[in-house]
Design a protein around this motif. Structure first.
Motif, PDB file in Angstrom:
ATOM      1  N   GLU A 180       0.989  -1.259   0.135  1.00 31.99           N
ATOM      2  CA  GLU A 180      -0.153   0.033  -0.112  1.00 31.99           C
ATOM      3  C   GLU A 180       0.911   1.137  -0.146  1.00 31.99           C
ATOM      4  N   LEU A 181       1.999   1.238   0.549  1.00 29.92           N
ATOM      5  CA  LEU A 181       2.917   2.395   0.885  1.00 29.92           C
ATOM      6  C   LEU A 181       3.848   2.553  -0.835  1.00 29.92           C
ATOM      7  N   GLY A 182       3.772   1.450  -1.320  1.00 27.72           N
ATOM      8  CA  GLY A 182       4.596   1.393  -2.517  1.00 27.72           C
ATOM      9  C   GLY A 182       6.027   1.279  -2.305  1.00 27.72           C
ATOM     10  N   ILE A 183       6.142   0.582  -1.482  1.00 28.71           N
ATOM     11  CA  ILE A 183       7.893   0.663  -0.943  1.00 28.71           C
ATOM     12  C   ILE A 183       8.395  -0.728  -1.213  1.00 28.71           C
ATOM     13  N   LEU A 184       7.593  -1.874  -1.772  1.00 36.41           N
ATOM     14  CA  LEU A 184       8.119  -2.995  -2.405  1.00 36.41           C
ATOM     15  C   LEU A 184       8.566  -3.106  -3.687  1.00 36.41           C
ATOM     16  N   PRO A 185       9.295  -3.847  -4.200  1.00 33.04           N
ATOM     17  CA  PRO A 185       9.662  -3.640  -5.884  1.00 33.04           C
ATOM     18  C   PRO A 185       8.652  -4.304  -6.599  1.00 33.04           C
ATOM     19  N   GLY A 186       7.493  -5.364  -6.060  1.00 33.31           N
ATOM     20  CA  GLY A 186       6.417  -5.714  -6.697  1.00 33.31           C
ATOM     21  C   GLY A 186       5.371  -5.737  -5.929  1.00 33.31           C
ATOM     22  N   THR A 187       4.472  -6.857  -5.765  1.00 28.14           N
ATOM     23  CA  THR A 187       3.193  -6.931  -5.077  1.00 28.14           C
ATOM     24  C   THR A 187       3.559  -7.607  -3.716  1.00 28.14           C
TER      25      THR A 187
ATOM     26  N   MET B  22       2.095 -25.236  25.599  1.00 30.86           N
ATOM     27  CA  MET B  22       3.360 -24.430  25.019  1.00 30.86           C
ATOM     28  C   MET B  22       2.884 -22.943  25.498  1.00 30.86           C
ATOM     29  N   VAL B  23       4.123 -22.192  25.535  1.00 34.02           N
ATOM     30  CA  VAL B  23       3.865 -20.743  25.519  1.00 34.02           C
ATOM     31  C   VAL B  23       4.903 -19.979  24.643  1.00 34.02           C
ATOM     32  N   ILE B  24       4.356 -19.283  23.523  1.00 35.03           N
ATOM     33  CA  ILE B  24       5.140 -18.609  22.696  1.00 35.03           C
ATOM     34  C   ILE B  24       4.871 -17.309  22.664  1.00 35.03           C
ATOM     35  N   THR B  25       5.760 -16.494  22.074  1.00 35.59           N
ATOM     36  CA  THR B  25       5.501 -15.065  22.007  1.00 35.59           C
ATOM     37  C   THR B  25       4.955 -14.817  20.525  1.00 35.59           C
ATOM     38  N   VAL B  26       4.071 -13.732  20.379  1.00 35.84           N
ATOM     39  CA  VAL B  26       3.530 -13.353  19.140  1.00 35.84           C
ATOM     40  C   VAL B  26       3.984 -11.875  19.126  1.00 35.84           C
ATOM     41  N   GLU B  27       5.041 -11.466  18.286  1.00 39.57           N
ATOM     42  CA  GLU B  27       5.566 -10.115  18.386  1.00 39.57           C
ATOM     43  C   GLU B  27       5.915  -9.593  17.134  1.00 39.57           C
ATOM     44  N   PRO B  28       5.100  -9.258  16.043  1.00 38.00           N
ATOM     45  CA  PRO B  28       5.313  -8.673  14.787  1.00 38.00           C
ATOM     46  C   PRO B  28       5.993  -7.005  15.221  1.00 38.00           C
ATOM     47  N   GLY B  29       6.508  -6.532  14.085  1.00 34.82           N
ATOM     48  CA  GLY B  29       7.106  -5.228  14.297  1.00 34.82           C
ATOM     49  C   GLY B  29       7.265  -4.540  13.089  1.00 34.82           C
ATOM     50  N   VAL B  30       7.211  -3.399  12.670  1.00 38.53           N
ATOM     51  CA  VAL B  30       7.544  -2.589  11.729  1.00 38.53           C
ATOM     52  C   VAL B  30       8.502  -1.556  11.986  1.00 38.53           C
ATOM     53  N   TYR B  31       9.709  -1.494  11.384  1.00 38.42           N
ATOM     54  CA  TYR B  31      10.901  -0.947  11.807  1.00 38.42           C
ATOM     55  C   TYR B  31      11.252   0.288  10.581  1.00 38.42           C
ATOM     56  N   PHE B  32      10.873   1.377  10.546  1.00 39.70           N
ATOM     57  CA  PHE B  32      11.079   2.379   9.292  1.00 39.70           C
ATOM     58  C   PHE B  32      12.309   3.257  10.015  1.00 39.70           C
ATOM     59  N   LYS B  33      13.491   2.913   9.662  1.00 42.64           N
ATOM     60  CA  LYS B  33      14.723   3.725   9.894  1.00 42.64           C
ATOM     61  C   LYS B  33      14.562   5.055   9.413  1.00 42.64           C
ATOM     62  N   SER B  34      15.115   6.138  10.048  1.00 41.77           N
ATOM     63  CA  SER B  34      15.300   7.444   9.654  1.00 41.77           C
ATOM     64  C   SER B  34      15.974   7.636   8.458  1.00 41.77           C
ATOM     65  N   THR B  35      16.731   6.651   8.197  1.00 41.82           N
ATOM     66  CA  THR B  35      17.639   6.764   7.190  1.00 41.82           C
ATOM     67  C   THR B  35      17.216   6.074   5.860  1.00 41.82           C
TER      68      THR B  35
ATOM     69  N   ARG C  16      11.210  -8.430   4.696  1.00 40.11           N
ATOM     70  CA  ARG C  16      12.327  -8.239   5.611  1.00 40.11           C
ATOM     71  C   ARG C  16      12.888  -7.366   5.963  1.00 40.11           C
ATOM     72  N   ARG C  17      13.100  -6.174   5.086  1.00 35.46           N
ATOM     73  CA  ARG C  17      13.719  -5.102   5.339  1.00 35.46           C
ATOM     74  C   ARG C  17      13.033  -4.351   6.426  1.00 35.46           C
ATOM     75  N   TRP C  18      11.727  -4.552   6.588  1.00 35.17           N
ATOM     76  CA  TRP C  18      11.074  -3.594   7.574  1.00 35.17           C
ATOM     77  C   TRP C  18      10.410  -4.643   8.809  1.00 35.17           C
ATOM     78  N   MET C  19      10.721  -5.808   8.793  1.00 31.51           N
ATOM     79  CA  MET C  19      10.298  -6.873   9.639  1.00 31.51           C
ATOM     80  C   MET C  19      11.460  -8.075   9.791  1.00 31.51           C
ATOM     81  N   VAL C  20      12.523  -7.488  10.304  1.00 29.27           N
ATOM     82  CA  VAL C  20      13.666  -8.424  10.265  1.00 29.27           C
ATOM     83  C   VAL C  20      13.703  -9.788  11.041  1.00 29.27           C
ATOM     84  N   HIS C  21      12.815  -9.783  12.101  1.00 25.54           N
ATOM     85  CA  HIS C  21      12.915 -11.001  12.956  1.00 25.54           C
ATOM     86  C   HIS C  21      11.843 -11.899  12.640  1.00 25.54           C
ATOM     87  N   GLY C  22      11.728 -12.867  13.327  1.00 20.40           N
ATOM     88  CA  GLY C  22      10.792 -13.908  13.313  1.00 20.40           C
ATOM     89  C   GLY C  22       9.463 -13.452  14.350  1.00 20.40           C
TER      90      GLY C  22
END
Length: 480
Positions: free
Chosen positions: A366-373, A421-434, A386-392
């Motif tokens: 939607e932001l148009g930052i992927l090289p494709g779909t 079982m106990v697991i984490t669920v921890e997505p993120g978005v990381y938009f570096k200032s650079t 993975r550029r903006w959500m590097v981890h699992g």
């Protein structure tokens, strides 16, 4: 000299040890009140550890399994880090907190659980007043063999008898726990058993994947304590801004509550303001906090039993999200909600991750930052998200913040989720200032939301749900 005695001699520092006069030796040992003859109560975990030890003996019949607690680790010169026992030792013995350095748990068909440790000495021994490792004048009153046995509900012996007790046996050892004990075991074996030792560590890790009722209750308590720590941080955000180095202030406030409510923090706290949130393992925590920025707080209280929570909230320092911050936050929340919904018994361990990154990839498209779909980015030949959500998105959680890490890939990452079982669920978005691909209004925004999820036979249980996640609820919570 035994391994334990060598360690003790080195720690006590013979070159700095004072010479005691005969008059002092006679004086120091007299006129002490007798020790309490009443034995202590059993530790809460003692009702659950026999089944764990029996499982190990059954897995390795005819073998003697050696599980050390580990030694102190040097911080600088003669100053040690605070002791924490090896996880396998704590899980099988029931000992937590800072107990019991240099101890060893031995499991075998004829010895289904015997703890070898250094019991307290008589006050007439020089160790009582001269040993900085074991002396009562230095480290406090230690348990007798009978007292430790009462706590753990298992037989206890003096660690100085260990080598003789292990001689002539087919041995396996948790190799990474205590180098001195590993060297002893290697000396007593007439073959290289490194691969077999590795199989032991793998088995011990996999046995901890599904938690028993005691462990689940401890995880709930750890999450409750963590909530209190987060609430304290929220109250202190104005002071963190005003005093400077606000990240350190936040870290300190949470650490105070972790030590007060439990044993310690379960891992180094991440208190990342502004663009620091885009450094995944930001533990330097030396930055200022500013109204208008976000702070990403990733922290967990470790209980005295060593079970830890692992929770992340991203909070607006000034109390309200900007429009751009809220947009990113809402997307991460949607991704996390999709991930939590996928936490079902029988699902693949990777299903929560797949559900979460699907939401994020659509946002990136939607932001148009992927090289494709988004579809192309999610394919095996893609991965651009993975550029903006590097981890699992998930990891197992328990006594270790990244629990059961020695489990086989086919059992862990490629395995299935199971009730308990106990697991984490921890997505993120990381938009570096650079990052010049990212629209300017979003640069420098980093958001992660993390909760601890219990897999059940039905709906997943969010153990840390008492901390708000919705953006409106977060703002109202901060205002309160």
């Amino acid at each position: 000299m035994s391994a334990a005695e060598e360690q003790s001699s080195a720690v006590d520092g013979a070159n700095r040890k004072p010479r005691f006069s005969e008059a002092f030796k006679e004086f120091i040992v007299g006129d002490w009140a007798p020790y309490d003859e009443q034995l202590p109560d059993a530790l809460p975990a003692a009702a659950w550890t026999p089944a764990r030890r029996e499982a190990v003996v059954k897995e390795f019949p005819g073998t003697t399994v050696v599980v050390p607690a580990g030694p102190f680790k040097v911080r600088s010169n003669d100053t040690d880090y605070r002791f924490r026992p090896h996880t396998s030792f704590a899980w099988l013995s029931g000992l937590g907190e800072d107990r019991e350095p240099d101890a060893v748990l031995v499991l075998a068909d004829d010895m289904p659980g015997t703890l070898f440790f250094r019991p307290r000495c008589p006050r007439t021994d020089e160790e009582f007043y001269a040993s900085s490792r074991y002396g009562e004048m230095w480290v406090g009153q230690r348990d007798s063999l009978e007292e430790m046995s009462a706590r753990l509900q298992l037989p206890c012996r003096d660690i100085r008898e260990l080598e003789e007790a292990l001689s002539g046996r087919d041995l396996l050892v948790v190799r990474d726990a205590d180098p001195a004990i590993t060297d002893m075991v290697d000396r007593l074996r007439d073959k290289d058993a490194t691969e077999s030792d590795a199989a032991l560590e793998t088995a011990l890790s996999e046995m901890r994947l599904v938690k028993d009722e005691f462990e689940i209750d401890e995880m709930r308590r750890a999450c409750d304590a963590t909530r209190i720590g987060f609430e304290a941080v929220a109250r202190e955000l104005p002071n963190a801004v005003h005093n400077g180095r606000g990240e350190r202030w936040v870290e300190g406030v949470f650490g105070l509550h972790a030590r007060h409510l439990g044993n310690a923090v379960g891992y180094d706290t991440i208190a990342a303001g502004g663009d620091h949130a885009n450094t995944l393992h930001w533990i330097t925590n030396d930055g200022d906090l500013t109204d208008g920025d976000l702070i990403l707080l990733d922290a967990g209280v470790e209980l005295n039993t060593l079970y830890t929570a692992d929770v992340t909230r991203t909070l607006p320092v000034g109390g309200t999200f900007t429009e751009a911050q809220r947009r990113v936050y809402d997307v991460v929340l949607a991704a996390q909600s999709a991930g939590i919904e996928a936490c079902r018994a029988g699902a693949k361990f990777t299903d929560p991750h797949t559900a979460a990154i699907t939401v994020l990839a659509d946002f990136f498209e939607e932001l148009g930052i992927l090289p494709g779909t988004a579809e192309e980015a999610l394919s095996e030949d893609g991965g651009h998200w993975r550029r903006w959500m590097v981890h699992g998105t998930s990891h197992h959680l328990g006594m270790d913040v990244h629990d059961c890490a020695q489990a086989r890939r086919e059992i862990y990452r490629e395995g299935e989720l199971a009730a308990g079982m106990v697991i984490t669920v921890e997505p993120g978005v990381y938009f570096k200032s650079t990052d010049l691909l990212v629209p300017e209004q979003y640069r420098g925004i980093g958001v992660r939301i993390e909760d601890d999820i219990l897999i059940t036979d039905g709906e997943p249980e969010n153990l840390s749900a008492s901390l708000p996640r919705d953006a409106d609820e977060v703002e109202a919570w901060l205002a309160d």
